[in-house]
Design a protein around this motif. Structure first.
Motif, PDB file in Angstrom:
ATOM      1  N   UNK A  56      55.651 107.439  -4.459  1.00 45.76           N
ATOM      2  CA  UNK A  56      55.950 105.794  -4.297  1.00 45.76           C
ATOM      3  C   UNK A  56      54.723 105.040  -5.305  1.00 45.76           C
ATOM      4  N   UNK A  57      55.306 103.935  -5.537  1.00 46.91           N
ATOM      5  CA  UNK A  57      54.339 103.062  -6.355  1.00 46.91           C
ATOM      6  C   UNK A  57      54.458 101.693  -5.562  1.00 46.91           C
ATOM      7  N   UNK A  58      53.289 101.251  -5.241  1.00 44.89           N
ATOM      8  CA  UNK A  58      53.364 100.038  -4.294  1.00 44.89           C
ATOM      9  C   UNK A  58      51.953  99.077  -4.946  1.00 44.89           C
ATOM     10  N   UNK A  59      52.454  97.793  -4.764  1.00 44.93           N
ATOM     11  CA  UNK A  59      51.239  96.768  -4.983  1.00 44.93           C
ATOM     12  C   UNK A  59      51.515  95.549  -4.015  1.00 44.93           C
ATOM     13  N   UNK A  72      49.232 100.959  -6.704  1.00 42.43           N
ATOM     14  CA  UNK A  72      48.975 102.231  -6.308  1.00 42.43           C
ATOM     15  C   UNK A  72      49.758 103.106  -6.326  1.00 42.43           C
ATOM     16  N   UNK A  73      50.006 104.284  -6.972  1.00 42.35           N
ATOM     17  CA  UNK A  73      50.777 105.621  -6.885  1.00 42.35           C
ATOM     18  C   UNK A  73      50.431 106.354  -5.740  1.00 42.35           C
ATOM     19  N   UNK A  74      51.455 107.111  -5.285  1.00 45.61           N
ATOM     20  CA  UNK A  74      51.043 108.428  -4.375  1.00 45.61           C
ATOM     21  C   UNK A  74      52.402 109.187  -4.525  1.00 45.61           C
ATOM     22  N   UNK A  75      51.915 110.445  -4.202  1.00 50.31           N
ATOM     23  CA  UNK A  75      52.877 111.722  -4.443  1.00 50.31           C
ATOM     24  C   UNK A  75      52.590 112.840  -3.226  1.00 50.31           C
ATOM     25  N   UNK A  76      53.273 113.556  -2.889  1.00 43.11           N
ATOM     26  CA  UNK A  76      53.111 114.605  -1.954  1.00 43.11           C
ATOM     27  C   UNK A  76      54.302 115.591  -1.525  1.00 43.11           C
TER      28      UNK A  76
END
Length: 112
Positions: A56-59, A72-76
């Motif tokens: 995901x990528x969110x702001x 902010x990015x997130x991965x998993x």
């Protein structure tokens, strides 16, 4: 999402948690405007076990414009165990890494 008017701090839109933008503590990034792009791919492994990879990528922003470079990015990845076949109920174990934080989640049910 967007909010208008006077909004109490704890009711501001928030990134993070076990469902949306995993890898961040829920509410670490809050403001009146939120944009989030999220995707996941689930696939079977064996018997009642499945795997999921996600990102995901969110702001958040106080303005109508979203400066995506401040996001902010997130991965998993996560493991799914089917515990109730009749109702399709899964036990989830997810590990996510964000741009400056990590998260480990143990939950019941799917993220989305």
């Amino acid at each position: 999402g967007m909010q208008w008017g006077e909004v109490p701090f704890f009711q501001l839109l928030a990134l993070g948690g076990p469902k949306f933008h995993r890898g961040y503590i829920l509410g670490r990034h809050r403001d009146r405007r939120l944009a989030l792009f999220q995707g996941a791919y689930r696939f079977p492994i064996y018997w009642r076990f499945k795997m999921e990879v996600f990102g995901s990528y969110g702001t958040v922003s106080s303005e109508d414009a979203f400066p995506l470079q401040n996001g902010h990015w997130s991965m998993g990845a996560g493991l799914r165990i089917l515990v109730d076949k009749g109702n399709g109920l899964h036990l989830r174990v997810d590990y996510a890494r964000g741009s400056d934080q990590t998260g480990l989640y143990l939950t019941v049910g799917e993220a989305f």
